[in-house]
Scaffold this active site. Structure first.
Site, short mmCIF file in Angstrom:
data_model
loop_
_atom_site.label_atom_id
_atom_site.label_comp_id
_atom_site.label_asym_id
_atom_site.label_seq_id
_atom_site.Cartn_x
_atom_site.Cartn_y
_atom_site.Cartn_z
N CYS A 1 -2.93 -7.93 -1.01
CA CYS A 1 -2.22 -8.35 0.38
C CYS A 1 -2.46 -9.78 0.70
O CYS A 1 -2.35 -10.39 1.92
CB CYS A 1 -2.85 -7.33 1.43
SG CYS A 1 -4.62 -7.67 1.71
N TYR B 1 -10.96 0.27 -5.24
CA TYR B 1 -10.52 -0.05 -3.77
C TYR B 1 -9.51 0.99 -3.59
O TYR B 1 -8.51 0.76 -2.99
CB TYR B 1 -10.01 -1.25 -3.71
CG TYR B 1 -10.83 -2.43 -3.94
CD1 TYR B 1 -11.84 -2.88 -3.23
CD2 TYR B 1 -10.80 -3.06 -5.44
CE1 TYR B 1 -12.86 -4.05 -3.74
CE2 TYR B 1 -11.39 -4.02 -5.67
CZ TYR B 1 -12.70 -4.59 -5.09
OH TYR B 1 -13.20 -5.82 -5.39
N CYS C 1 13.47 -9.88 19.64
CA CYS C 1 12.52 -9.42 20.89
C CYS C 1 12.42 -10.26 21.84
O CYS C 1 12.09 -11.63 21.77
CB CYS C 1 11.04 -9.30 19.94
SG CYS C 1 9.68 -8.57 21.33
N1 SAH Z 1 -5.47 1.47 -2.43
C1 SAH Z 1 -5.54 2.03 -0.99
C2 SAH Z 1 -6.33 1.16 -0.27
C3 SAH Z 1 -6.27 -0.33 -0.15
S1 SAH Z 1 -7.00 -1.24 1.17
C4 SAH Z 1 -4.12 2.06 -0.43
O1 SAH Z 1 -3.07 1.61 -1.21
O2 SAH Z 1 -3.74 2.87 0.47
C5 SAH Z 1 -8.38 -1.86 0.40
C6 SAH Z 1 -9.73 -0.82 0.30
O3 SAH Z 1 -10.55 -1.41 -0.24
C7 SAH Z 1 -9.95 -0.30 1.94
O4 SAH Z 1 -9.76 1.11 1.88
C8 SAH Z 1 -11.43 -0.81 1.97
O5 SAH Z 1 -12.35 0.19 2.58
C9 SAH Z 1 -11.80 -0.81 0.44
N2 SAH Z 1 -13.12 -1.69 0.01
C10 SAH Z 1 -13.62 -2.94 0.65
N3 SAH Z 1 -14.47 -3.42 -0.23
C11 SAH Z 1 -14.76 -2.67 -1.04
C12 SAH Z 1 -15.71 -2.73 -2.17
N4 SAH Z 1 -16.62 -3.67 -2.34
N5 SAH Z 1 -15.57 -1.60 -3.00
C13 SAH Z 1 -14.87 -0.72 -2.87
N6 SAH Z 1 -13.88 -0.35 -1.86
C14 SAH Z 1 -13.88 -1.44 -0.99
#
Ligand code: SAH
Length: 463
Positions: free
Chosen positions: A417, A321, A81
């Site tokens: 992550c 989550y 890049c």
């Molecule tokens: N498993 C999903 C999203 C993972 S990202 C996928 O693979 O697409 C992490 C997620 O956790 C986000 O959607 C965020 O909104 C949520 N999150 C953050 N803090 C949280 C909490 N205390 N309880 C429940 N969800 C939460």
């Protein structure tokens, strides 16, 4: 004499020193040591011998700049890049892809030992992409003004200055095309870009999403104002030139904020959502939906999660989550019942719609903090054979980990992550009776220093 200078450090600012690079930080900086004192050096790679100039010193570490290379790493490549050195998006383009995968595996191994006190946990080689370019299905492009002309591009490292570019080789080709059309048309029609400092102007960001499998494209014009001058002209050109375009949305963000999107959106043309699939599951994606940005690797990640869950069709699974229910719906195909929990209400509505879209009837979703909802389920007497967690970077809440230890699922699958908080949480689960059997890094974000992991924990006998 200032306090700073009284500290006895082995180096001082502006020193020129020869060092060997021993390690790579998770930001992609090389680490060289002088009498045990670490210097973080951008653009230096493990194995390299360099002359470094000390540019900054703090009590426990300093920063340096490469002045000369005495010996280069075999993993060093020419970054393809042209704006790699200025743009803040990628950190590892100067490392061969094999080198990137190996560095990510090592980074995970290191934190497993250092933070998790788990030096013996098997960390598998990172699962990479066959073609680690053009993988992003979503781009969020800031629009600005430079010398009287509209520019589009990406923020420079640690700044809000826009680097004007016409292409980005980790994003879908269609994003380049949209970016160029918007820039050209805005200049021609006199659509004013947003001016951050004065909170004036119209166009703030262009967000582009493309379903990798469906080919459907959504363009979101994020504006400060309700009106966009000459918007029908802009819509016309996009419709004419962008293959697969099915949706143009305007999102209004009138606040003085770094958050890209505002609360209200309206359809300018086409439909409100685009569709895409991961494996056999279809998802409806709106301008606001969270959706994994590397769909090919997401499938790799979810397949691993499914493998680690070892489902036979009889299990009750909790997916904490869960976002828009991506993992939940993947697991529901092989489980008796899945309960998903997620803090964002809109995401839970999407998850329910996605279950319906796929004719999946054994998944239920509840909105709320995982650390509140799951303890409540436990109190009600709900049982889980497997618990899957996929928390944000800060990791799992302590209350959730304690509830997992009380619920005693046979297996825990931890998707993460951030290897640092993963290692910290694995230690808690280990102390509570689980054994981490394996950790699999997956390269979701090639060319960047981010790494995603999925790990399996088994409840030890007698617990
Ligand atoms: N498993 C999903 C999203 C993972 S990202 C996928 O693979 O697409 C992490 C997620 O956790 C986000 O959607 C965020 O909104 C949520 N999150 C953050 N803090 C949280 C909490 N205390 N309880 C429940 N969800 C939460």
């Amino acid at each position: 004499m200032s306090k700073k200078q009284t500290v006895d450090l082995p180096v001082k600012k502006n020193d020129l020193i020869d060092v060997k690079i021993e390690d790579l930080t998770h930001e992609g900086h090389g680490v060289g040591k002088v009498d045990g004192y670490p210097l973080f050096i951008p653009n230096a790679l493990p194995g390299e011998r360099i002359q470094v100039k000390v540019v900054k010193t703090a009590k426990n570490y300093g920063f340096g700049r490469v002045m000369e290379w005495h010996q280069l790493s075999e993993d060093r490549v020419e970054p393809p890049c042209p704006v790699y050195d200025r743009c803040g998006g990628c950190q590892l383009q100067h490392v061969s892809y094999e080198g990137q995968l190996a560095a990510k595996q090592k980074q995970v191994q290191d934190v497993m030992s250092r933070i998790g006190k788990l030096p013996h946990v098997p960390v598998h080689p990172t699962l990479g992409m066959q073609d680690p370019w053009r993988y992003r299905n979503k781009s969020q492009i800031p629009v600005g003004l430079s010398e009287g002309r509209v520019i589009t591009g990406f923020y420079a490292k640690r700044s809000h200055e826009i680097v004007d570019v016409n292409q980005c080789i980790i994003q879908d080709q269609v994003s380049d095309q949209v970016m160029q059309i918007v820039k050209e048309k805005a200049n021609e029609l006199g659509i004013q870009p947003y001016d951050e400092a004065r909170h004036k102007g119209v166009l703030r960001h262009v967000v582009i999403r493309r379903g990798r499998k469906s080919g459907e494209v959504m363009v979101v014009l994020v504006t400060r104002t309700k009106d966009i001058p000459y918007v029908s002209d802009l819509i016309g050109v996009l419709r004419e030139q962008i293959e697969g375009l099915t949706s143009i949305i305007q999102n209004i963000n009138s606040k003085k904020t770094n958050v890209i999107m505002g609360e209200s959106s309206k359809v300018l043309w086409g439909s409100e959502v685009i569709y895409d699939s991961i494996g056999d599951i279809r998802f409806a994606i709106s301008a606001h939906s969270f959706y994994q940005i590397n769909p090919l690797q997401t499938e790799v990640l979810y397949k691993k999660a499914l493998e680690y869950a070892q489902l036979t069709g009889e299990e009750t699974v909790v997916d904490a989550y869960c976002g828009i229910g991506t993992i939940s719906l993947f697991l529901a195909q092989k489980a008796k019942k899945v309960y998903g929990v997620e803090i964002v209400e809109q995401a839970i509505e999407d998850a329910r719609k996605n279950a319906e879209l796929n004719g999946i009837h054994n998944a239920e979703f509840e909105a709320g903090p995982a650390e509140v909802v799951i303890p409540a389920w436990h109190k009600e007497g709900k049982k889980a054979d497997v618990i899957v967690v996929d928390p944000p970077r800060k990791g799992c809440d302590e209350a959730l980990l304690q509830t997992i230890l009380e619920m005693k699922p046979k297996r825990v699958v931890y998707v993460s992550c951030n290897p640092g908080t993963l290692a910290r949480d694995l230690r808690v689960l280990e102390d509570g009776g689980y054994e981490t059997t394996q950790v699999q890094p997956v390269d979701m974000f090639p060319q960047t220093s981010h790494v995603e992991c999925v790990s399996q924990l088994i409840l030890k006998e007698g617990n």
